[in-house]
Design a protein around this motif. Sequence first.
Motif, mmCIF file in Angstrom:
data_model
loop_
_atom_site.group_PDB
_atom_site.id
_atom_site.type_symbol
_atom_site.label_atom_id
_atom_site.label_comp_id
_atom_site.label_asym_id
_atom_site.label_seq_id
_atom_site.Cartn_x
_atom_site.Cartn_y
_atom_site.Cartn_z
ATOM 1 N N GLU A 369 0.821 -1.215 0.000
ATOM 2 C CA GLU A 369 0.000 0.000 0.000
ATOM 3 C C GLU A 369 0.855 1.265 0.000
ATOM 4 O O GLU A 369 0.572 2.226 -0.727
ATOM 5 N N ASP A 370 1.893 1.270 0.822
ATOM 6 C CA ASP A 370 2.763 2.446 0.906
ATOM 7 C C ASP A 370 3.427 2.743 -0.438
ATOM 8 O O ASP A 370 3.673 3.892 -0.776
ATOM 9 N N ARG A 373 0.971 4.444 -2.521
ATOM 10 C CA ARG A 373 0.817 5.842 -2.088
ATOM 11 C C ARG A 373 1.947 6.708 -2.632
ATOM 12 O O ARG A 373 1.720 7.820 -3.101
ATOM 13 N N ARG A 377 1.756 10.011 -5.392
ATOM 14 C CA ARG A 377 2.194 11.384 -5.108
ATOM 15 C C ARG A 377 3.049 11.981 -6.227
ATOM 16 O O ARG A 377 3.211 13.180 -6.316
#
Length: 488
Positions: A369-370, A373, A377
Amino acid sequence: MRAHHRDGRSPEEHEEPSNSMARILVIDDHDTLREGMTVTLTRSGHTVSAVRGGADGLAAYRKAPFDLVVTDLKMDGMDGIAVTQALKALDAAAVVMVVTAFGTIETAVKAMQEGAYDFITKPFTPDVLRAKVDKGLELASTKRRVEKLEARTAAHDADAALSHGSLVGDSEPMLRLLTQAKKAAQSDATVLVRGESGTGKELIARMLHQQSPRREGPFVVVHCAALAETLLESELFGHERGSFTGAVKRKLGRFELADQGTLFLDEIGEIPHSVQTKLLRVLQEKEIQRVGGEETLKVDVRVVSATHRDLQAEVKAGRFREDLYYRLHIVPLTLPPLRERPEDIPALARHFVAKHAPRVNRRIQGLEEDTLRALARHAWPGNVRELENIVEQALVFAEGEQLTPADLPVHLTGGAPRMDAGLPVPHGDRPLPEILEDLERQLIARAYEKAAGVKTETARLLGIKTSALYYKLEKYGFLPKGTPPEEG
Ligand SMILES: Nc1ncnc2c1ncn2[C@@H]1O[C@H](COP(=O)(O)OP(=O)(O)OP(=O)(O)O)[C@@H](O)[C@H]1O
Ligand SMILES: [Mg+2]
């Protein structure tokens, strides 16, 4: 061995409405005849709707299509020819028979030219009517079967292109584009695909072909930016033997090779003026002449072109012919840059893991998930192509079963490259040049992003010449190979 159906037909064929219970529309303004036909056909087991005029008939057909239409030729208001034309326009598969009076065979022939399958001459016996209707229903059921097969093939192709094939993305801007693209695919109109580098222009061009009626024909690509003027010309139109030094034998042009199919002119904004003029003529005349040749050859080609440039601005600046521009952008499709559809990033990233992991790193199953993310960005100046390159690179580094943020280049995870954390520790299985290249790629990407894609500014930030920057942008996949430097 699998059991065969007893009569040798597949079970599916039994789903077809049987010819003995078809829906038939009778259009005739003569009451006795209309009622007579209705009785005969109802007795044969059909469901018959009978109306007095063409307009009513069309309205009924529009509500629910019939398996067969029998229409009188000579009627007040809309005659049988007009009814046939309108029905065929409404439903190309409509099966129509016309009823003629003795001595009006010529009109009947006209109706058949408009698409009626047969005619019947008054007066006729119930048996003749039944025989002709049966023949028409036979035809109708064949048409339905063909239509179904075609629909199935088309759906299969669309599936292949969209799901496993390649086109990922269900963000609002992408869905809007795909809807337009599907419509465009059905038509034979010339399409201009616009969009920044790496947004998927070539992919869309392929999809347009695969979903078009020309899908069985060839899809031929010309990378216009990669070829010098004379080469481009003979590439497009072919040449005859001896037409110029080095032309040792006849060469077929891409237009000829794309006959019955689609020709994809990539980076159309880069073609020189002389070739623009020739291209315009070919698009207008639909025929070509090989370089050094006398003969004109008819070609049946659908043209899709693509450019990352603002062609309208090129027209204003006098670099692109306005008339050619209008020929090419009959249907414009614009690919949104990735930064305008960040919702697509996770699905794209997973798609690229699945696409490259089998070759690069079989252990990797997905992304943390990170990691997603961090990807979300980033501003993606190089769009989907940049995302694909980054995922592929990350796969090379990664050691676990999931891609972690640490597998991504440092400029994506925010931190400045620090000697302790940012740099991979050499562990012997990656040679120094490779590590240095990776670092260079990351630094270029950061500068490119900081300069919002302005090349001169990027080069300034990096302290290198613009020409060197172009080389490196191409080398690392931020630009397609052979991108000519922009002016200004
Ligand atoms: N929506 C998408 N789904 C999956 N893959 C995509 C998508 N868009 C682009 N790609 C992939 O990204 C790469 C770049 O796409 P493509 O070559 O079609 O872009 P382009 O707009 O023609 O780029 P360029 O202007 O650099 O030539 C290809 O490998 C393509 O398969
Ligand atoms: Mg391209």
